[in-house]
Structures are given as structure tokens and as C-alpha cells.
Design a protein around this motif. Structure first.
Motif, PDB file in Angstrom:
ATOM      1  N   LEU A  21       0.826  -1.202   0.000  1.00  0.00           N
ATOM      2  CA  LEU A  21       0.000   0.000   0.000  1.00  0.00           C
ATOM      3  C   LEU A  21       0.867   1.261   0.000  1.00  0.00           C
ATOM      4  CD1 LEU A  21      -2.833   1.253   0.189  1.00  0.00           C
ATOM      5  CD2 LEU A  21      -2.581   1.148   2.674  1.00  0.00           C
ATOM      6  N   MET A  22       1.919   1.278   0.815  1.00  0.00           N
ATOM      7  CA  MET A  22       2.815   2.431   0.839  1.00  0.00           C
ATOM      8  C   MET A  22       3.472   2.638  -0.516  1.00  0.00           C
ATOM      9  SD  MET A  22       4.561   2.629   4.650  1.00  0.00           S
ATOM     10  CE  MET A  22       5.830   1.492   4.245  1.00  0.00           C
ATOM     11  N   THR A  23       3.857   1.559  -1.176  1.00  0.00           N
ATOM     12  CA  THR A  23       4.477   1.664  -2.491  1.00  0.00           C
ATOM     13  C   THR A  23       3.492   2.235  -3.502  1.00  0.00           C
ATOM     14  OG1 THR A  23       5.881  -0.230  -2.005  1.00  0.00           O
ATOM     15  CG2 THR A  23       5.636   0.369  -4.304  1.00  0.00           C
ATOM     16  N   VAL A  24       2.278   1.731  -3.486  1.00  0.00           N
ATOM     17  CA  VAL A  24       1.248   2.206  -4.413  1.00  0.00           C
ATOM     18  C   VAL A  24       0.966   3.690  -4.188  1.00  0.00           C
ATOM     19  CG1 VAL A  24      -1.197   1.989  -5.010  1.00  0.00           C
ATOM     20  CG2 VAL A  24       0.222  -0.046  -4.767  1.00  0.00           C
ATOM     21  N   LEU A  25       0.972   4.110  -2.945  1.00  0.00           N
ATOM     22  CA  LEU A  25       0.687   5.501  -2.632  1.00  0.00           C
ATOM     23  C   LEU A  25       1.884   6.423  -2.855  1.00  0.00           C
ATOM     24  CD1 LEU A  25      -1.479   5.066   0.577  1.00  0.00           C
ATOM     25  CD2 LEU A  25      -2.235   5.577  -1.753  1.00  0.00           C
ATOM     26  N   GLY A  26       3.033   5.856  -3.184  1.00  0.00           N
ATOM     27  CA  GLY A  26       4.181   6.680  -3.525  1.00  0.00           C
ATOM     28  C   GLY A  26       5.203   6.867  -2.428  1.00  0.00           C
ATOM     29  N   TYR A  27       5.126   6.107  -1.380  1.00  0.00           N
ATOM     30  CA  TYR A  27       6.101   6.226  -0.300  1.00  0.00           C
ATOM     31  C   TYR A  27       7.276   5.288  -0.531  1.00  0.00           C
ATOM     32  CZ  TYR A  27       2.507   8.847   2.121  1.00  0.00           C
ATOM     33  OH  TYR A  27       1.572   9.774   2.462  1.00  0.00           O
ATOM     34  N   LEU A  28       7.932   5.447  -1.667  1.00  0.00           N
ATOM     35  CA  LEU A  28       9.011   4.534  -2.044  1.00  0.00           C
ATOM     36  C   LEU A  28      10.187   4.614  -1.074  1.00  0.00           C
ATOM     37  CD1 LEU A  28       9.760   2.448  -4.118  1.00  0.00           C
ATOM     38  CD2 LEU A  28      10.750   4.256  -5.508  1.00  0.00           C
ATOM     39  N   ALA A  29      10.507   5.808  -0.590  1.00  0.00           N
ATOM     40  CA  ALA A  29      11.626   5.961   0.347  1.00  0.00           C
ATOM     41  C   ALA A  29      11.354   5.204   1.643  1.00  0.00           C
ATOM     42  CB  ALA A  29      11.873   7.432   0.641  1.00  0.00           C
ATOM     43  N   ALA A  30      10.117   5.248   2.123  1.00  0.00           N
ATOM     44  CA  ALA A  30       9.774   4.532   3.350  1.00  0.00           C
ATOM     45  C   ALA A  30       9.877   3.028   3.145  1.00  0.00           C
ATOM     46  CB  ALA A  30       8.370   4.907   3.814  1.00  0.00           C
ATOM     47  N   VAL A  31       9.426   2.560   1.988  1.00  0.00           N
ATOM     48  CA  VAL A  31       9.505   1.128   1.695  1.00  0.00           C
ATOM     49  C   VAL A  31      10.960   0.691   1.585  1.00  0.00           C
ATOM     50  CG1 VAL A  31       8.961  -0.629  -0.016  1.00  0.00           C
ATOM     51  CG2 VAL A  31       7.258   1.062   0.597  1.00  0.00           C
ATOM     52  N   ALA A  32      11.787   1.514   0.928  1.00  0.00           N
ATOM     53  CA  ALA A  32      13.207   1.174   0.796  1.00  0.00           C
ATOM     54  C   ALA A  32      13.875   1.063   2.166  1.00  0.00           C
ATOM     55  CB  ALA A  32      13.913   2.217  -0.061  1.00  0.00           C
ATOM     56  N   ALA A  33      13.459   1.901   3.100  1.00  0.00           N
ATOM     57  CA  ALA A  33      14.023   1.839   4.448  1.00  0.00           C
ATOM     58  C   ALA A  33      13.559   0.588   5.188  1.00  0.00           C
ATOM     59  CB  ALA A  33      13.633   3.087   5.228  1.00  0.00           C
ATOM     60  N   LEU A  34      12.361   0.085   4.862  1.00  0.00           N
ATOM     61  CA  LEU A  34      11.809  -1.081   5.553  1.00  0.00           C
ATOM     62  C   LEU A  34      12.230  -2.416   4.937  1.00  0.00           C
ATOM     63  CD1 LEU A  34       8.172   0.107   6.274  1.00  0.00           C
ATOM     64  CD2 LEU A  34      10.011  -0.219   7.911  1.00  0.00           C
ATOM     65  N   LEU A  35      12.758  -2.419   3.734  1.00  0.00           N
ATOM     66  CA  LEU A  35      13.071  -3.675   3.056  1.00  0.00           C
ATOM     67  C   LEU A  35      13.995  -4.603   3.855  1.00  0.00           C
ATOM     68  CD1 LEU A  35      13.306  -2.775  -0.729  1.00  0.00           C
ATOM     69  CD2 LEU A  35      11.603  -4.177   0.430  1.00  0.00           C
ATOM     70  N   PRO A  36      15.081  -4.118   4.440  1.00  0.00           N
ATOM     71  CA  PRO A  36      15.911  -5.040   5.236  1.00  0.00           C
ATOM     72  C   PRO A  36      15.141  -5.685   6.390  1.00  0.00           C
ATOM     73  CG  PRO A  36      17.109  -3.020   4.803  1.00  0.00           C
ATOM     74  CD  PRO A  36      15.700  -2.791   4.358  1.00  0.00           C
ATOM     75  N   SER A  37      14.311  -4.903   7.057  1.00  0.00           N
ATOM     76  CA  SER A  37      13.514  -5.451   8.163  1.00  0.00           C
ATOM     77  C   SER A  37      12.504  -6.471   7.660  1.00  0.00           C
ATOM     78  CB  SER A  37      12.771  -4.327   8.884  1.00  0.00           C
ATOM     79  OG  SER A  37      13.697  -3.453   9.453  1.00  0.00           O
ATOM     80  N   LEU A  38      11.884  -6.187   6.528  1.00  0.00           N
ATOM     81  CA  LEU A  38      10.920  -7.129   5.964  1.00  0.00           C
ATOM     82  C   LEU A  38      11.609  -8.436   5.564  1.00  0.00           C
ATOM     83  CD1 LEU A  38       8.760  -4.742   3.778  1.00  0.00           C
ATOM     84  CD2 LEU A  38       8.115  -5.846   5.917  1.00  0.00           C
ATOM     85  N   GLY A  39      12.810  -8.326   5.007  1.00  0.00           N
ATOM     86  CA  GLY A  39      13.561  -9.526   4.648  1.00  0.00           C
ATOM     87  C   GLY A  39      13.856 -10.392   5.860  1.00  0.00           C
ATOM     88  N   LEU A  40      14.284  -9.754   6.947  1.00  0.00           N
ATOM     89  CA  LEU A  40      14.548 -10.499   8.184  1.00  0.00           C
ATOM     90  C   LEU A  40      13.279 -11.109   8.750  1.00  0.00           C
ATOM     91  CD1 LEU A  40      17.152  -8.370  10.155  1.00  0.00           C
ATOM     92  CD2 LEU A  40      17.372 -10.733   9.411  1.00  0.00           C
ATOM     93  N   LEU A  41      12.179 -10.363   8.679  1.00  0.00           N
ATOM     94  CA  LEU A  41      10.900 -10.872   9.171  1.00  0.00           C
ATOM     95  C   LEU A  41      10.508 -12.138   8.421  1.00  0.00           C
ATOM     96  CD1 LEU A  41       8.281 -10.508  10.842  1.00  0.00           C
ATOM     97  CD2 LEU A  41       7.411  -9.166   8.924  1.00  0.00           C
ATOM     98  N   ILE A  42      10.601 -12.091   7.119  1.00  0.00           N
ATOM     99  CA  ILE A  42      10.240 -13.263   6.307  1.00  0.00           C
ATOM    100  C   ILE A  42      11.162 -14.436   6.611  1.00  0.00           C
ATOM    101  CG2 ILE A  42      10.140 -14.138   3.944  1.00  0.00           C
ATOM    102  CD1 ILE A  42       9.252 -11.270   3.144  1.00  0.00           C
ATOM    103  N   GLN A  43      12.468 -14.164   6.708  1.00  0.00           N
ATOM    104  CA  GLN A  43      13.425 -15.238   6.994  1.00  0.00           C
ATOM    105  C   GLN A  43      13.133 -15.887   8.349  1.00  0.00           C
ATOM    106  OE1 GLN A  43      17.428 -13.862   7.426  1.00  0.00           O
ATOM    107  NE2 GLN A  43      18.298 -15.907   7.469  1.00  0.00           N
ATOM    108  N   GLN A  44      12.853 -15.100   9.365  1.00  0.00           N
ATOM    109  CA  GLN A  44      12.603 -15.656  10.691  1.00  0.00           C
ATOM    110  C   GLN A  44      11.285 -16.413  10.758  1.00  0.00           C
ATOM    111  OE1 GLN A  44      13.085 -12.571  13.575  1.00  0.00           O
ATOM    112  NE2 GLN A  44      15.296 -12.505  13.307  1.00  0.00           N
ATOM    113  N   ILE A  45      10.289 -15.937  10.030  1.00  0.00           N
ATOM    114  CA  ILE A  45       9.010 -16.648  10.018  1.00  0.00           C
ATOM    115  C   ILE A  45       9.162 -17.995   9.328  1.00  0.00           C
ATOM    116  CG2 ILE A  45       6.690 -16.613   9.033  1.00  0.00           C
ATOM    117  CD1 ILE A  45       6.630 -13.633   9.728  1.00  0.00           C
TER     118      ILE A  45
END
Length: 67
Positions: A21-45
Motif C-alpha cells: 500500500l505504501m508503495t502504491v501511494l508513492g512512499y518509495l523511500a519509506a519502503v526502501a528503508a523497511l526492506l531489510p527489516s521485511l527480509g529479516l521478518l520473512i526469513q525468521q518466520i
């Protein structure tokens, strides 16, 4: 599926939906900052669902110490 696994999948789906949703709305910088955390979240799950990574990690660590 156990209730804990269902909760984990629900949290993951919520985080991924929010990121999309953030990407669609244009918050690309926020998504780029969250990508490492999202990667770790997926790996741990995935590790928690499989239960294999922690066992392998501890065996590899003890193997390294014995060398």
C-alpha cells in the motif's frame, strides 16, 4: 496449522500488505528503508515454521568449535 502459525502468517500478510500500500501511494523511500527489516521478518518466520534453521545453526556452531 497451529494457532501460533496462523497468527504468524496473519502478521506477515499484514506487513506485506501495508508495504504494498505504501508503495502504491508513492512512499518509495519509506519502503526502501523497511526492506531489510521485511527480509529479516520473512526469513525468521520461515525458520520458525520449518524449525530446521535453529537446529542446523547450533550443530554448525559446535562443529566449528571442535575444529
Amino acid at each position: 496449522m497451529k494457532s501460533r502459525q496462523v497468527m504468524t502468517v496473519a502478521v506477515l500478510a499484514t506487513v506485506l500488505a501495508w508495504s504494498t500500500l505504501m508503495t502504491v501511494l508513492g512512499y518509495l523511500a519509506a519502503v526502501a528503508a523497511l526492506l531489510p527489516s521485511l527480509g529479516l521478518l520473512i526469513q525468521q518466520i520461515v525458520s520458525a515454521c520449518n524449525g530446521v534453521a535453529s537446529r542446523r545453526g547450533s550443530a554448525a556452531g559446535s562443529e566449528e568449535l571442535s575444529r
